[in-house]
Enzyme design. Structure first.
Site, PDB file in Angstrom:
ATOM      1  N   ASP A   1      21.694   5.007  44.153  1.00 31.28           N
ATOM      2  CA  ASP A   1      21.772   3.584  43.786  1.00 31.28           C
ATOM      3  C   ASP A   1      22.714   3.440  42.591  1.00 31.28           C
ATOM      4  OD1 ASP A   1      19.663   0.948  44.267  1.00 31.28           O
ATOM      5  OD2 ASP A   1      20.964   0.936  42.506  1.00 31.28           O
TER       6      ASP A   1
ATOM      7  N   HIS B   1      17.130  -1.060  53.958  1.00 29.26           N
ATOM      8  CA  HIS B   1      17.216   0.112  53.081  1.00 29.26           C
ATOM      9  C   HIS B   1      15.872   0.368  52.433  1.00 29.26           C
ATOM     10  CE1 HIS B   1      18.133  -3.432  50.603  1.00 29.26           C
ATOM     11  NE2 HIS B   1      17.633  -2.763  49.580  1.00 29.26           N
TER      12      HIS B   1
END
Ligand code: AMP
Length: 118
Positions: free
Chosen positions: A34, A104
């Protein structure tokens, strides 16, 4: 043929058009770090097929969810945090604070995570 969208940021990462720190990829899913980590380890496991989120999953997409769990399992063992544990979570819609409309799961690890979430 996998269905992807031209302008979706995660579709573009899956296609390799936007750089990412990819840690795992197979024909179903792609996992990468991320960009704004919320824990010492913060990896996103995304479907290669464009799905809007958990609500966009249809019966024929069920294997993708299994592949996401398997990817989390493999990544946790590979990166060495399986024994300490982790969190695997997907946000949906407004109340879930979803910001990217492509399925996700967040794989968070490396510290004791609070529960319930804020
Ligand atoms: P969510 O809020 O559940 O939709 O999660 C979206 C996540 O995508 C956030 O944690 C963002 O930091 C992350 N993100 C957005 N753009 C990128 C990018 N280009 N590369 C990696 N992570 C990203």
């Amino acid at each position: 043929m996998i269905s992807t969208m031209t302008d979706c940021i995660f579709c573009r990462i899956v296609r390799g058009e936007i750089p990412s720190q990819t840690v795992y990829q197979n024909e179903w899913v792609t996992a990468f770090h991320d960009i704004a980590p919320k824990a010492p380890v913060h990896i996103l496991i995304v479907s290669n097929k464009h799905l809007s989120g958990p609500l966009g999953v249809e019966e024929t997409d069920a294997p993708i969810i299994g592949e996401i769990a398997l990817a989390a399992n493999r990544i946790a063992r590979q990166l060495g945090f399986a024994a300490n544990g982790f969190r695997l979570v997907a946000n949906e819609g407004h109340d879930g604070s979803q910001s990217v409309a492509h399925l996700h799961f967040h794989l968070l690890a490396g510290r004791r995570l609070g529960w319930p979430p804020g």
